[in-house]
Write a protein that holds these residues in place. Structure first.
Motif, PDB file in Angstrom:
ATOM      1  N   TRP A  33       1.083  -1.169   0.035  1.00 29.36           N
ATOM      2  CA  TRP A  33       0.225  -0.383   0.220  1.00 29.36           C
ATOM      3  C   TRP A  33       0.769   1.200   0.315  1.00 29.36           C
ATOM      4  O   TRP A  33       0.040   1.922  -0.826  1.00 29.36           O
ATOM      5  N   VAL A  34       1.923   1.756   0.907  1.00 27.08           N
ATOM      6  CA  VAL A  34       2.821   1.827   0.721  1.00 27.08           C
ATOM      7  C   VAL A  34       3.410   3.018  -0.867  1.00 27.08           C
ATOM      8  O   VAL A  34       3.496   3.968  -1.291  1.00 27.08           O
ATOM      9  N   ASP A  35       3.529   1.985  -1.831  1.00 27.22           N
ATOM     10  CA  ASP A  35       3.553   2.184  -3.148  1.00 27.22           C
ATOM     11  C   ASP A  35       2.875   2.432  -3.620  1.00 27.22           C
ATOM     12  O   ASP A  35       2.579   2.991  -4.940  1.00 27.22           O
ATOM     13  N   LYS A  36       1.394   2.355  -3.182  1.00 27.53           N
ATOM     14  CA  LYS A  36       0.271   2.407  -4.196  1.00 27.53           C
ATOM     15  C   LYS A  36      -0.312   4.321  -3.275  1.00 27.53           C
ATOM     16  O   LYS A  36      -1.321   5.018  -3.426  1.00 27.53           O
ATOM     17  N   GLY A  37       0.301   5.378  -2.383  1.00 21.34           N
ATOM     18  CA  GLY A  37       0.966   6.315  -1.797  1.00 21.34           C
ATOM     19  C   GLY A  37      -0.082   6.410  -0.534  1.00 21.34           C
ATOM     20  O   GLY A  37      -0.522   7.484   0.213  1.00 21.34           O
ATOM     21  N   LEU A  38       0.170   4.672  -0.045  1.00 25.29           N
ATOM     22  CA  LEU A  38      -0.325   5.112   2.034  1.00 25.29           C
ATOM     23  C   LEU A  38       0.708   6.016   2.137  1.00 25.29           C
ATOM     24  O   LEU A  38       2.274   6.415   2.250  1.00 25.29           O
ATOM     25  N   PRO A  39      -0.027   7.450   2.998  1.00 24.09           N
ATOM     26  CA  PRO A  39       0.448   8.212   3.664  1.00 24.09           C
ATOM     27  C   PRO A  39       1.613   7.555   5.521  1.00 24.09           C
ATOM     28  O   PRO A  39       0.899   6.560   5.573  1.00 24.09           O
ATOM     29  N   TYR A  40       2.895   8.355   5.305  1.00 25.42           N
ATOM     30  CA  TYR A  40       3.696   7.979   6.269  1.00 25.42           C
ATOM     31  C   TYR A  40       4.495   9.030   6.367  1.00 25.42           C
ATOM     32  O   TYR A  40       4.736   9.636   5.657  1.00 25.42           O
ATOM     33  N   GLU A  41       5.469   8.399   7.769  1.00 27.26           N
ATOM     34  CA  GLU A  41       6.259   9.910   8.307  1.00 27.26           C
ATOM     35  C   GLU A  41       7.024   9.332   8.815  1.00 27.26           C
ATOM     36  O   GLU A  41       7.489   7.730   9.296  1.00 27.26           O
TER      37      GLU A  41
END
Length: 71
Positions: free
Chosen positions: A34-42
């Motif tokens: 999901w990170v590769d698909k735009g999941l927000p993170y810090e």
């Protein structure tokens, strides 16, 4: 579990990928997908390491906006 981050006067509880996956009932590999698909993170510094952390509220909002993703 999780760490607290104060950003712009706002207190955010952040989770690592394993903790977030546990809360959502999915695998940590799904989180990274999901990170590769735009999941927000810090990115935060934990000791001498830089760690990717997730705000559960922002993740839930993102999932609502992306309903086609499967758990």
């Amino acid at each position: 579990m999780g760490v607290f981050l104060y950003k712009g006067g706002e207190r955010m509880k952040l989770f690592n990928a394993y903790q977030l996956a546990n809360k959502l009932g999915i695998t940590h590999t799904t989180i990274y997908s999901w990170v590769d698909k735009g999941l927000p993170y810090e990115y935060i510094t934990v000791g001498k390491r830089i760690s990717m952390r997730f705000d559960l509220d922002k993740v839930k909002e993102w999932l609502t906006e992306n309903p086609t993703l499967k758990k």
